[in-house]
Design a protein around this motif. Structure first.
Motif, short mmCIF file in Angstrom:
data_model
loop_
_atom_site.label_atom_id
_atom_site.label_comp_id
_atom_site.label_asym_id
_atom_site.label_seq_id
_atom_site.Cartn_x
_atom_site.Cartn_y
_atom_site.Cartn_z
N TYR A 133 0.85 -1.29 -0.15
CA TYR A 133 -0.16 -0.22 0.07
C TYR A 133 0.88 1.06 0.06
CZ TYR A 133 -3.27 3.72 1.79
OH TYR A 133 -3.95 4.58 1.72
N PHE A 134 1.76 1.17 0.92
CA PHE A 134 2.77 2.43 0.71
C PHE A 134 3.34 2.68 -0.36
CE2 PHE A 134 7.05 4.13 1.42
CZ PHE A 134 6.93 5.34 2.16
N PHE A 135 3.83 1.44 -0.82
CA PHE A 135 4.58 1.65 -2.31
C PHE A 135 3.75 2.30 -3.30
CE2 PHE A 135 5.95 -0.05 -6.28
CZ PHE A 135 7.20 0.48 -6.55
N VAL A 136 2.54 1.67 -3.59
CA VAL A 136 1.84 2.02 -4.75
C VAL A 136 1.18 3.52 -4.55
CG1 VAL A 136 1.37 -0.38 -5.46
CG2 VAL A 136 -0.35 0.86 -3.78
N ARG A 181 4.24 5.51 -6.32
CA ARG A 181 3.52 5.69 -7.55
C ARG A 181 2.22 5.82 -7.53
NH1 ARG A 181 6.26 0.23 -10.80
NH2 ARG A 181 8.49 0.83 -10.58
N PRO A 182 1.85 7.03 -7.25
CA PRO A 182 0.33 7.55 -7.09
C PRO A 182 -0.42 7.34 -8.64
CG PRO A 182 1.88 9.39 -6.90
CD PRO A 182 2.86 8.16 -6.96
N LYS A 183 0.44 7.49 -9.68
CA LYS A 183 -0.23 7.38 -11.23
C LYS A 183 -0.81 6.01 -11.21
CE LYS A 183 2.24 10.93 -13.38
NZ LYS A 183 3.18 11.42 -14.32
N ASN A 184 -0.07 4.91 -10.54
CA ASN A 184 -0.34 3.52 -10.71
C ASN A 184 -1.85 3.22 -10.37
OD1 ASN A 184 0.10 0.93 -11.48
ND2 ASN A 184 1.21 0.46 -9.63
N ARG A 185 -2.15 4.08 -8.86
CA ARG A 185 -3.55 3.76 -8.27
C ARG A 185 -4.59 4.47 -9.09
NH1 ARG A 185 -5.22 6.66 -2.78
NH2 ARG A 185 -4.93 8.53 -4.03
N GLU A 186 -4.06 5.68 -9.68
CA GLU A 186 -5.10 6.50 -10.37
C GLU A 186 -5.58 5.61 -11.71
OE1 GLU A 186 -7.83 9.45 -11.41
OE2 GLU A 186 -6.56 9.15 -9.48
N LYS A 187 -4.56 4.98 -12.35
CA LYS A 187 -4.93 4.38 -13.56
C LYS A 187 -5.64 3.07 -13.21
CE LYS A 187 -1.33 3.71 -16.36
NZ LYS A 187 -0.13 3.19 -16.84
N ARG A 188 -5.40 2.34 -12.12
CA ARG A 188 -6.36 1.23 -11.69
C ARG A 188 -7.75 1.67 -11.26
NH1 ARG A 188 -4.06 -3.80 -10.29
NH2 ARG A 188 -1.77 -3.84 -10.17
N ILE A 189 -7.82 2.76 -10.70
CA ILE A 189 -9.14 3.32 -10.27
C ILE A 189 -9.83 3.57 -11.75
CG2 ILE A 189 -10.73 4.94 -9.22
CD1 ILE A 189 -8.32 5.27 -7.07
N GLY A 190 -9.40 4.27 -12.53
CA GLY A 190 -9.84 4.46 -13.95
C GLY A 190 -10.40 3.39 -14.27
N LYS A 191 -9.47 2.26 -14.54
CA LYS A 191 -9.99 0.95 -15.15
C LYS A 191 -11.09 0.49 -14.75
CE LYS A 191 -5.53 -0.39 -17.18
NZ LYS A 191 -4.41 -1.35 -17.26
N MET A 192 -11.24 0.48 -13.29
CA MET A 192 -12.42 -0.15 -12.48
C MET A 192 -13.83 0.69 -13.02
SD MET A 192 -13.13 -0.32 -8.37
CE MET A 192 -13.11 1.58 -8.12
#
Length: 326
Positions: free
Chosen positions: A49-52, A56-67
């Protein structure tokens, strides 16, 4: 009605346990930002959780967008996106507006008092200023009266029920220390003086508090909720400390009813609830009020639970409320 239940992680989130009863229904899709089903170590999960989120906050944003895109692509007929306020720590206004713009109803289920000093409650307060949810539901009667939320029982699914469980402890309390240190210290002394076996596990202790507590009491690692339930079922009585100003019940109440354990609580509003039974539920205002003989007495407990707290009932209520607004 088709339901999309939004969640953060496949493990380590209380919402996963709360919605367990409906996870396999054809009209329900569980939507996750991170699928970490293979991971069982919650400490490893926290490091991930800390890492992503921080590296890499853009990684989380991309995942939420896909969801969000998958929910929109899979919509059919009346469709709702249902989330607890826990999920709002991850979502932005744009995510929810995109769902609404595509005809998807937004349902918020508050699992914390709206004024609580938690990140999850703060996230709900801020998001409700920006987005108009189609339905907001809360377990707290005072919040419902003040803000016009719809009242509902807390969501609760029966998990990991142990048949013929051996009772090892007279009473148990597992939770965050918050401002309860002095009360907890008195409780420990009283239990010892009355030869009561107290199972106590506390998170959030300061180094100074840890120094004054038995070593096993302060949690170095957060317990998963299924681990908490295993220990709860090994206890004769559940100890409940409802925070000041909260009128809704805590999960300790639901655990007592569902797993048939005695309940010792400071929330006297429980006396007005359907499952209240004076044989199995008692109240206290101070440690001195505790009847330790009642706490220790082993006797059959049966609240006659009929599944009222299940998310199955919640979804039925959501459909009625949304249809009435249509």
């Amino acid at each position: 009605m088709k339901y999309n239940i939004l969640n953060s992680w496949t493990i380590g989130s209380i919402s996963n346990y709360l919605f367990q009863d409906v996870m396999n229904r054809k009209d329900v899709s569980m939507r996750y930002i991170y699928d970490l089903s293979a991971i069982q170590d919650i400490q490893l999960l926290k490091r991930i959780y800390f890492f992503v989120n921080n590296r890499r906050p853009k990684n989380r944003e991309k995942r939420i967008g896909k969801m969000i895109d998958r929910i929109i692509a899979d919509r059919s007929g009346d469709t709702a996106a249902l989330m607890t306020n826990e999920m709002l720590c991850y979502l932005r206004e744009e995510h929810l507006r995109k769902l609404q713009d595509n005809g998807i109803k937004l349902v918020l289920v508050l699992i914390d008092p709206i004024a609580a000093e938690y990140d999850t409650a703060s996230a709900a307060r801020e998001m409700m200023k920006k987005v108009s949810f189609d339905l907001v539901m809360s377990f707290d009667p005072a919040d419902c009266a003040e803000y016009g939320f719809e009242y509902c029982n807390s969501i609760y699914s029966v998990i990991a029920e142990k048949k013929d469980c051996v009772i090892k402890y007279d009473i148990c309390y597992m939770g965050n220390i918050k401002d309860r240190f002095h009360f907890i210290r008195k409780l420990l002394k009283a239990a010892k003086a009355n030869n009561a076996e107290l199972l106590l596990r506390l998170a959030g202790c300061s180094p100074e508090e840890m120094a004054e507590l038995p070593e096993e009491v302060s949690l170095k690692h957060v317990l998963r909720y299924d681990q908490i339930i295993d220990l709860t079922q090994e206890s004769n009585c559940i100890f409940d400390m409802t925070q000041s100003g909260q009128t809704g019940v805590t999960y300790r109440y639901y655990e007592a009813i569902v797993y048939n354990r005695k309940l010792l609580t400071n929330n006297r509003a429980i006396a007005a609830l359907p499952y209240y039974d004076s044989r199995y539920i008692r109240f206290y205002d101070s440690v001195e009020d505790i009847d330790w003989e009642w706490v220790k007495c082993r006797e059959p407990v049966d609240f006659g639970y009929k599944g009222d707290f299940s998310p199955v009932k919640l979804l039925e209520m959501v459909e009625r409320k949304l249809n009435n607004k249509s």
